[in-house]
Design a protein around this motif. Sequence first.
Motif, PDB file in Angstrom:
ATOM      1  N   GLU A  53       0.774  -1.069   0.156  1.00 31.62           N
ATOM      2  CA  GLU A  53       0.015   0.004   0.085  1.00 31.62           C
ATOM      3  C   GLU A  53       0.694   1.295   0.050  1.00 31.62           C
ATOM      4  O   GLU A  53       0.415   2.315  -0.031  1.00 31.62           O
ATOM      5  CB  GLU A  53      -0.855   0.136   1.092  1.00 31.62           C
ATOM      6  CG  GLU A  53      -2.025  -1.121   1.070  1.00 31.62           C
ATOM      7  CD  GLU A  53      -3.105  -0.975   2.339  1.00 31.62           C
ATOM      8  OE1 GLU A  53      -2.709  -0.189   3.148  1.00 31.62           O
ATOM      9  OE2 GLU A  53      -3.779  -1.983   2.262  1.00 31.62           O
ATOM     10  N   GLU A  54       2.115   1.017   0.180  1.00 31.48           N
ATOM     11  CA  GLU A  54       3.053   2.329   0.178  1.00 31.48           C
ATOM     12  C   GLU A  54       4.007   2.220  -1.039  1.00 31.48           C
ATOM     13  O   GLU A  54       5.022   3.046  -0.777  1.00 31.48           O
ATOM     14  CB  GLU A  54       3.880   2.574   1.517  1.00 31.48           C
ATOM     15  CG  GLU A  54       2.592   2.450   2.888  1.00 31.48           C
ATOM     16  CD  GLU A  54       3.278   3.018   4.132  1.00 31.48           C
ATOM     17  OE1 GLU A  54       4.581   2.669   4.215  1.00 31.48           O
ATOM     18  OE2 GLU A  54       2.382   3.273   5.024  1.00 31.48           O
ATOM     19  N   ARG A  55       3.678   1.445  -2.091  1.00 30.46           N
ATOM     20  CA  ARG A  55       4.578   1.375  -3.116  1.00 30.46           C
ATOM     21  C   ARG A  55       3.778   1.525  -4.246  1.00 30.46           C
ATOM     22  O   ARG A  55       2.620   1.214  -4.392  1.00 30.46           O
ATOM     23  CB  ARG A  55       5.374   0.141  -3.304  1.00 30.46           C
ATOM     24  CG  ARG A  55       6.744  -0.045  -2.306  1.00 30.46           C
ATOM     25  CD  ARG A  55       6.898  -1.179  -1.737  1.00 30.46           C
ATOM     26  NE  ARG A  55       8.355  -1.182  -0.836  1.00 30.46           N
ATOM     27  CZ  ARG A  55       8.246  -0.746   0.347  1.00 30.46           C
ATOM     28  NH1 ARG A  55       6.914  -0.188   0.961  1.00 30.46           N
ATOM     29  NH2 ARG A  55       9.017  -0.626   1.236  1.00 30.46           N
ATOM     30  N   THR A  56       4.571   2.078  -5.321  1.00 31.17           N
ATOM     31  CA  THR A  56       3.726   2.327  -6.395  1.00 31.17           C
ATOM     32  C   THR A  56       3.506   1.060  -7.171  1.00 31.17           C
ATOM     33  O   THR A  56       3.876  -0.111  -6.842  1.00 31.17           O
ATOM     34  CB  THR A  56       4.622   3.137  -7.508  1.00 31.17           C
ATOM     35  OG1 THR A  56       5.619   2.260  -7.927  1.00 31.17           O
ATOM     36  CG2 THR A  56       4.936   4.356  -7.082  1.00 31.17           C
ATOM     37  N   PHE A 322      -0.437   4.462  -5.776  1.00 31.49           N
ATOM     38  CA  PHE A 322      -0.075   3.151  -5.180  1.00 31.49           C
ATOM     39  C   PHE A 322      -1.472   2.742  -4.775  1.00 31.49           C
ATOM     40  O   PHE A 322      -2.432   3.171  -4.627  1.00 31.49           O
ATOM     41  CB  PHE A 322       0.700   3.113  -4.157  1.00 31.49           C
ATOM     42  CG  PHE A 322       0.842   4.281  -3.363  1.00 31.49           C
ATOM     43  CD1 PHE A 322       2.062   5.216  -3.491  1.00 31.49           C
ATOM     44  CD2 PHE A 322      -0.054   4.657  -2.360  1.00 31.49           C
ATOM     45  CE1 PHE A 322       2.034   6.676  -2.565  1.00 31.49           C
ATOM     46  CE2 PHE A 322      -0.067   5.757  -1.760  1.00 31.49           C
ATOM     47  CZ  PHE A 322       1.123   6.860  -1.986  1.00 31.49           C
TER      48      PHE A 322
ATOM     49  N   LYS B 144      -5.831   1.605   8.247  1.00 28.42           N
ATOM     50  CA  LYS B 144      -4.939   2.651   7.673  1.00 28.42           C
ATOM     51  C   LYS B 144      -4.589   3.545   8.731  1.00 28.42           C
ATOM     52  O   LYS B 144      -3.387   4.164   8.415  1.00 28.42           O
ATOM     53  CB  LYS B 144      -6.200   3.687   6.897  1.00 28.42           C
ATOM     54  CG  LYS B 144      -6.589   2.965   5.444  1.00 28.42           C
ATOM     55  CD  LYS B 144      -5.493   2.802   4.587  1.00 28.42           C
ATOM     56  CE  LYS B 144      -6.037   2.054   3.399  1.00 28.42           C
ATOM     57  NZ  LYS B 144      -5.191   1.631   2.551  1.00 28.42           N
ATOM     58  N   SER B 154       0.817   8.258   5.545  1.00 27.93           N
ATOM     59  CA  SER B 154       1.563   7.091   5.726  1.00 27.93           C
ATOM     60  C   SER B 154       2.988   7.840   4.908  1.00 27.93           C
ATOM     61  O   SER B 154       3.006   8.714   4.155  1.00 27.93           O
ATOM     62  CB  SER B 154       1.126   6.162   4.903  1.00 27.93           C
ATOM     63  OG  SER B 154       1.040   6.298   3.601  1.00 27.93           O
ATOM     64  N   GLY B 156       4.525   6.616   2.457  1.00 26.87           N
ATOM     65  CA  GLY B 156       4.293   6.555   0.879  1.00 26.87           C
ATOM     66  C   GLY B 156       3.635   7.707   0.426  1.00 26.87           C
ATOM     67  O   GLY B 156       4.143   8.208  -0.507  1.00 26.87           O
ATOM     68  N   ARG B 159       6.074  10.718  -0.114  1.00 27.57           N
ATOM     69  CA  ARG B 159       6.791  10.472  -1.353  1.00 27.57           C
ATOM     70  C   ARG B 159       6.151  10.928  -2.492  1.00 27.57           C
ATOM     71  O   ARG B 159       6.781  11.301  -3.359  1.00 27.57           O
ATOM     72  CB  ARG B 159       7.491   8.923  -1.488  1.00 27.57           C
ATOM     73  CG  ARG B 159       8.647   8.973  -0.309  1.00 27.57           C
ATOM     74  CD  ARG B 159       9.314   7.733  -0.797  1.00 27.57           C
ATOM     75  NE  ARG B 159       8.551   6.517  -0.345  1.00 27.57           N
ATOM     76  CZ  ARG B 159       8.390   5.546  -0.875  1.00 27.57           C
ATOM     77  NH1 ARG B 159       8.630   5.490  -2.160  1.00 27.57           N
ATOM     78  NH2 ARG B 159       7.762   4.442  -0.618  1.00 27.57           N
ATOM     79  N   PHE B 160       4.659  10.541  -2.665  1.00 32.44           N
ATOM     80  CA  PHE B 160       4.106  10.688  -3.783  1.00 32.44           C
ATOM     81  C   PHE B 160       2.834  11.594  -3.411  1.00 32.44           C
ATOM     82  O   PHE B 160       1.523  11.206  -3.405  1.00 32.44           O
ATOM     83  CB  PHE B 160       3.618   9.531  -4.561  1.00 32.44           C
ATOM     84  CG  PHE B 160       4.696   8.664  -4.896  1.00 32.44           C
ATOM     85  CD1 PHE B 160       5.532   8.929  -6.049  1.00 32.44           C
ATOM     86  CD2 PHE B 160       5.137   7.494  -4.097  1.00 32.44           C
ATOM     87  CE1 PHE B 160       6.488   8.053  -6.220  1.00 32.44           C
ATOM     88  CE2 PHE B 160       6.090   6.777  -4.294  1.00 32.44           C
ATOM     89  CZ  PHE B 160       6.941   6.930  -5.681  1.00 32.44           C
TER      90      PHE B 160
END
Lengths: 367, 175
Positions: A53-56, A322, B144, B154, B156, B159-160
């Motif tokens: 869930e935290e990666r593309t 993601f 979550k 989070s 992630g 980062r995006f």
Amino acid sequence: MAIKTEPIVVNIGPQHPSTHGVFRMRVTLDGETITDAEMVIGYLHRSMEKLAEERTWTQNIPFTDRMDYLAAMTGNMAYCIAVERLAGIEVPERAQYLRVIFAELQRIASHAMANGTFINDCGAWQTPLFYMFREREKILDLFEMTCGARLTLNYMRIGGVAFDIPDEFMPALQALVDELPDRIDEYDQLLLDNEILLMRSRDIGKISAEDAMNASLSGPMLRGSGVAWDVRKGDPYSIYDRFDFEIPVGHNGDCFDRFIVRMAEVRQSLSIIKQAMVDIPPGKHCAEVPLNFRPPEGEVYSRIESPKGELGYYLVSDGGPFPYRFHVRSPSLINLSALREMVIGQSVADAIVTLGSIDINVGEVDR
Amino acid sequence: MAEPTRAIAGSDIAERLGRVPEAVVETGAISVTVAPEKLVEASRFLRDDRDSDARFLNCLSGVDRYDYFEVVYHLSSLAHNHSFVLRVRADHEEPEVPSLAGVWHGAHLQEREIFDLLGIRFIGHPDLKRMLLWEGFPGHPLRKDFMSLPSGKSPGLQRFPKEDPEKWGGEFRGD
């Protein structure tokens, strides 16, 4: 005077050669007979669903290698097809053929491993396993030739495959395809009428078609019980509707039937590879997909037939880079659903054979 | 059997489930949302009804939607080659959903997994306990709000960032 007896609890595993990884079965024994069994898993849990869930979407492909590490190609394929369905990406023809060739090679390699270790569990210590490894080794050489890796391949991409095949691939594949049928005949001669194998596996770990379906078993487990269901035929993905092949089924639903279903599937996979080798067109091997793309908001449940069974991906996208939810329907885990019912009443030695015939991969059970 | 599996549309599932009164709460395009108290009855109906014949539970998963939890059931019939999607919602504070382990034995392990990772209690499950994580593990990691940073996002997401689609949407693979 009657001898006082009491049940004894024995741990099989977690570190034991017959548990195929770190899998523990806690069995309660009355003499040699199992009266209760409980499986304890999670030793190899790496929380991939959370990490994903935290990666593309593209960065998640290597995780799929590490789930069923004996069948990384089909893992890659299941995930890539799911994302392509979610985002509506068209895959070039050549990539489809390459995917099918590699997925079927992977199925042969995985079944070779499954059958080798199964016979190992039946008591034929190591020799058949080394024979099977000989074949698997050649397939891994083909993988190495193409993508540089042998186990965790990371070969497929969303929209195609990472590299086209090198020039020396097709001759090597042709040599393998010519050689393998003789090898399989040899195994059939050695094993199918083998008295010891028959005595150790026939009528052991039986499960009826109705029970198998109710317990969501899939793959060779379901087909061994006589249900002719294969996702490649029933819900064709990629280009499987173009190939001509059969679904081998068993009749008794016992360990031996699962074994012969796997043996027969290797022949069918070879037939698919031969057809694909003739038809493969030239062209691009990957569609142009942004490296970090965002599929539209929505969800998809997409499944393929992995060597272990129905490998499904339930992906939810919130339109971000993601996955919002990345759930794997892993056949190894769900095929264990009926384990308790199958082993109760058996002796310990038969329970080992039953577990071997399920063909679990602990990397995929625990994820 | 070379046809793909036919996904039954949400309105058709709702029509079939008309025989179970007050079962359907909401009808979507590909699925229906079922009232939790009617879930077992509706599942039994879909399994035993000859036309529906949903005897195979493909996949059971849970999703944290911030305000509520959603459990999604993918069912199919191998004989008719069609599939259904059912959903059921659970409260976010004390999520509870009736267990379907008595309807499909295949739900047994999958419900345990969802309980372990998302903390949804399946009422009536014969052996509901942690499966992948150990007893005493704090929290349920697939929620979550598990292990978020002080910023509330989070790692992630940082980062995006969502508000910068150009940065991460424009690069194309060069062949």
